[in-house]
Design a protein around this motif. Structure first.
Motif, short mmCIF file in Angstrom:
data_model
loop_
_atom_site.label_atom_id
_atom_site.label_comp_id
_atom_site.label_asym_id
_atom_site.label_seq_id
_atom_site.Cartn_x
_atom_site.Cartn_y
_atom_site.Cartn_z
N MET A 152 0.84 -1.22 0.00
CA MET A 152 0.00 0.00 0.00
C MET A 152 0.87 1.27 0.00
N ARG A 153 2.19 1.10 0.07
CA ARG A 153 3.06 2.27 0.23
C ARG A 153 2.84 3.34 -0.84
N ALA A 154 2.78 2.91 -2.11
CA ALA A 154 2.66 3.90 -3.20
C ALA A 154 1.34 4.66 -3.04
N GLN A 155 0.30 3.93 -2.62
CA GLN A 155 -1.00 4.59 -2.44
C GLN A 155 -0.94 5.58 -1.26
N PHE A 156 -0.28 5.18 -0.16
CA PHE A 156 -0.15 6.11 0.98
C PHE A 156 0.59 7.37 0.55
N VAL A 157 1.65 7.17 -0.24
CA VAL A 157 2.45 8.32 -0.67
C VAL A 157 1.57 9.25 -1.52
N ALA A 158 0.77 8.67 -2.41
CA ALA A 158 -0.09 9.51 -3.27
C ALA A 158 -1.11 10.25 -2.41
N TRP A 159 -1.76 9.55 -1.47
CA TRP A 159 -2.73 10.23 -0.59
C TRP A 159 -2.03 11.29 0.25
N GLY A 160 -0.84 10.96 0.74
CA GLY A 160 -0.09 11.90 1.57
C GLY A 160 0.20 13.19 0.82
N ALA A 161 0.65 13.05 -0.43
CA ALA A 161 1.00 14.25 -1.22
C ALA A 161 -0.25 15.09 -1.47
N GLN A 162 -1.38 14.42 -1.78
CA GLN A 162 -2.60 15.19 -2.04
C GLN A 162 -3.12 15.87 -0.77
N ALA A 163 -2.90 15.21 0.38
CA ALA A 163 -3.47 15.74 1.63
C ALA A 163 -2.57 16.75 2.33
N ALA A 164 -1.28 16.83 1.92
CA ALA A 164 -0.31 17.65 2.67
C ALA A 164 -0.72 19.12 2.84
N PRO A 165 -1.39 19.75 1.86
CA PRO A 165 -1.77 21.15 2.07
C PRO A 165 -2.76 21.35 3.22
N VAL A 166 -3.27 20.26 3.81
CA VAL A 166 -4.25 20.38 4.89
C VAL A 166 -3.70 21.24 6.05
N LEU A 167 -2.38 21.29 6.19
CA LEU A 167 -1.80 22.05 7.30
C LEU A 167 -1.77 23.55 7.02
N ASP A 168 -1.97 23.92 5.76
CA ASP A 168 -1.92 25.35 5.41
C ASP A 168 -3.28 26.01 5.63
N THR A 226 3.46 23.46 -0.65
CA THR A 226 2.93 23.74 0.69
C THR A 226 3.77 24.80 1.41
N ARG A 227 3.17 25.44 2.40
CA ARG A 227 3.85 26.49 3.16
C ARG A 227 4.29 25.96 4.54
N THR A 228 3.36 25.29 5.23
CA THR A 228 3.72 24.78 6.55
C THR A 228 4.80 23.70 6.40
N LEU A 229 4.59 22.80 5.45
CA LEU A 229 5.62 21.79 5.18
C LEU A 229 6.59 22.37 4.17
N ARG A 230 7.86 22.40 4.52
CA ARG A 230 8.87 22.98 3.62
C ARG A 230 9.83 21.89 3.15
N GLY A 231 9.90 21.71 1.85
CA GLY A 231 10.79 20.70 1.30
C GLY A 231 10.67 20.68 -0.21
N PHE A 232 11.07 19.57 -0.80
CA PHE A 232 11.03 19.44 -2.27
C PHE A 232 10.11 18.29 -2.65
N ASP A 233 9.46 18.44 -3.82
CA ASP A 233 8.69 17.28 -4.28
C ASP A 233 9.34 16.62 -5.50
N ARG A 234 10.44 17.20 -5.96
CA ARG A 234 11.19 16.60 -7.07
C ARG A 234 12.63 17.06 -6.94
N PHE A 235 13.57 16.12 -7.00
CA PHE A 235 14.96 16.49 -6.80
C PHE A 235 15.83 15.48 -7.56
N PRO A 236 16.06 15.74 -8.87
CA PRO A 236 16.87 14.78 -9.63
C PRO A 236 18.34 14.83 -9.20
N VAL A 237 18.92 13.67 -8.93
CA VAL A 237 20.34 13.62 -8.55
C VAL A 237 21.06 12.52 -9.33
#
Ligand code: HEM
Length: 440
Positions: A202-218, A424-435
């Motif tokens: 279920m990890r990929a699904q949790f990650v997808a839900w997590g990303a969609q829900a993250a703005p909830v803190l803003d 997002t504003r409350t959560l600060r980070g990157f959603d894409r970081f090619p290395v």
């Protein structure tokens, strides 16, 4: 309440009722704030700029400095705010303050909406740990706190390190990876899934839900943003309810099996489980991404770590310098004072954790990233007081192992494109970081 009480997700409201509930919830939490903030921003209100100006999302630190220079508590048009370490810590520890989203703090419309069957149970509304005060908070927290002790988490360090290695082995075959999706998210989501006892597939699904829900803190989301968040949380809750049913029939030896056996109603269970799951990876992913970005931008600091070690302190310096959770809020429950500054009952105080963590009263030369900083650990990135992050020990271990393993195995690691900041504003980070990993 008992486990036999009817789960709210089964009493599904009709479509029109759902729409009305969503529109009402949006107006109460975001719509009114959005309009008020827009007006206040145009008049130069500093809080409104912090919470709604696009440039402030990219780089909030000059604004935090201006706010701190204006005073320990700066009163704005719709709330007060602080970027002072002493005030932030004092308010977070004080029992004269409660969480800002506690039901009694809400306007009557929002309170009514919260009492409706079919409303969405999420991380920022009661009965979430983040949205309740004592005695409920004490009771919920006690149920899970013993699982997350520093000692229990230290026992997981070996597992975290071997998981980091497994992910890096897989990444090595590709040479170039997206640090966020291929590493920084997968590590913490796998660990929290194992602690909670939810299936790895279920990890990929949790990650997808997590990303969609993250703005909830803003605050001040647009209606379409709010609906995306709401839908993701509902889908997660729907899956969780089904999972609780399975665990009641066939319990395992995991945290959720133990929780479903407690005297909690369905909403309480959903709130605790959903928060643990989402907080378990939506924050740590930013610690790892911000950490890589800072190390690449400060090669001399990386050299210090290569020569002398000291990753644990470096992780605290990353948390201080680029805090994954930039702000929280509290409400004064009675007339009080913090560090001698009077605060009236009912005042909402935005606590700019990312600003407090660069307060020169506590940190010398605070704009300098210094992995050997002697008091880096005094940061407030995990908050303070009774809501102090339950997963702090785990997050520190994950950050340390993920970064140490990555830079030890790939000393030539380099960016392979511009990292993209998450929206997002409350959560600060990157959603894409090619290395590019480079030679092992
Ligand atoms: C770098 C990673 C993390 C950061 C920066 C972080 C930050 C925070 C902050 C700032 C708070 C308190 C908010 C407030 O006072 O209003 C908090 C609370 C919380 N965190 Fe974390 N967190 C992280 C990782 C985790 C992890 C891995 C877990 C997993 C168990 C977790 C679970 C929680 C929970 C359950 C709460 C609510 C505690 C309460 O209200 O009593 N966090 N976190």
């Amino acid at each position: 309440m008992t486990l036999t009480s009817e789960p709210s997700v089964i009493r599904r409201p009709g479509r029109i009722q759902t729409e009305l509930l969503a529109a009402g919830a949006w107006s109460a939490r975001h719509g009114i704030a959005r309009v008020a903030m827009g007006r206040a921003r145009r008049r130069g209100d500093l809080q409104a700029i912090v919470f709604s100006d696009p440039a402030a999302r990219e780089d909030p630190y000059p604004l935090y400095r201006r706010i701190r220079e204006r005073g320990p508590v700066v009163r704005g048009e719709f709330m007060a705010c602080t970027a002072s370490h002493a005030i932030a810590d004092g308010a977070l520890r004080s029992d004269a303050f409660g969480v800002a989203a506690d039901a009694s703090a809400l306007p009557p419309l929002a309170r009514w909406l919260l009492s409706r069957p079919g409303r969405t149970v999420g991380p920022v509304t009661p009965p979430s740990l983040l949205a309740v005060n004592a005695p409920d908070h004490t009771r919920y927290r006690r149920l899970v706190a013993k699982v997350f002790t520093a000692r229990a988490m230290e026992a997981l360090r070996g597992r975290v390190a071997s998981l980091a290695d497994e992910l890096l082995d897989r990444a090595a075959r590709r040479g170039e990876i997206d640090l966020v999706s291929d590493y920084a998210t997968l590590l913490p989501v796998t660990v929290i899934a194992e602690i909670l006892g939810v299936p790895a597939d279920m990890r990929a699904q949790f990650v997808a839900w997590g990303a969609q829900a993250a703005p909830v803190l803003d605050i001040g989301l647009s209606y379409p943003e709010f609906r995306r968040v709401d839908r993701a949380i509902r889908q997660l809750n729907g899956w969780m309810s089904g999972h609780f049913e399975r665990l009641r029939r066939d319990p395992g030896d995991d945290l959720l099996s133990r929780l479903v056996a407690q005297d909690l109603d369905e909403n309480e269970l959903l709130a605790i489980a959903g928060l643990l799951l989402a907080a378990g990876f939506e924050t740590t992913v930013n610690l790892i991404g911000n950490g890589v970005s800072l190390q690449l931008a400060h090669p001399a600091e990386l050299e210090v770590l290569r020569a002398d070690g000291g990753w644990a302190n470096a992780v605290d310096e990353i948390l201080r310098y680029e805090s994954p959770v930039q702000n929280t809020a509290r409400r004064a429950l009675r007339d009080t004072s913090v560090e001698g500054v009077p605060v009236r009952a009912g005042t909402f105080l935005a606590i700019l954790l990312g600003g407090a963590n660069r307060d020169p009263e506590v940190f010398d030369d605070p704009e300098r990233f210094d992995v050997r900083r002697h008091n880096a650990r005094e940061h407030l990135a995990f908050s303070s007081g009774v809501h102090y992050c339950l997963g702090a020990s785990l997050a520190r271990i994950e950050g340390e192992e993920a970064l140490r393993r990555l830079f030890e195995r790939y000393p030539d690691l380099a960016a392979a494109g511009r990292p993209r900041r998450r929206p997002t504003r409350t959560l600060r980070g990157f959603d894409r970081f090619p290395v590019r990993l480079g030679r092992p």
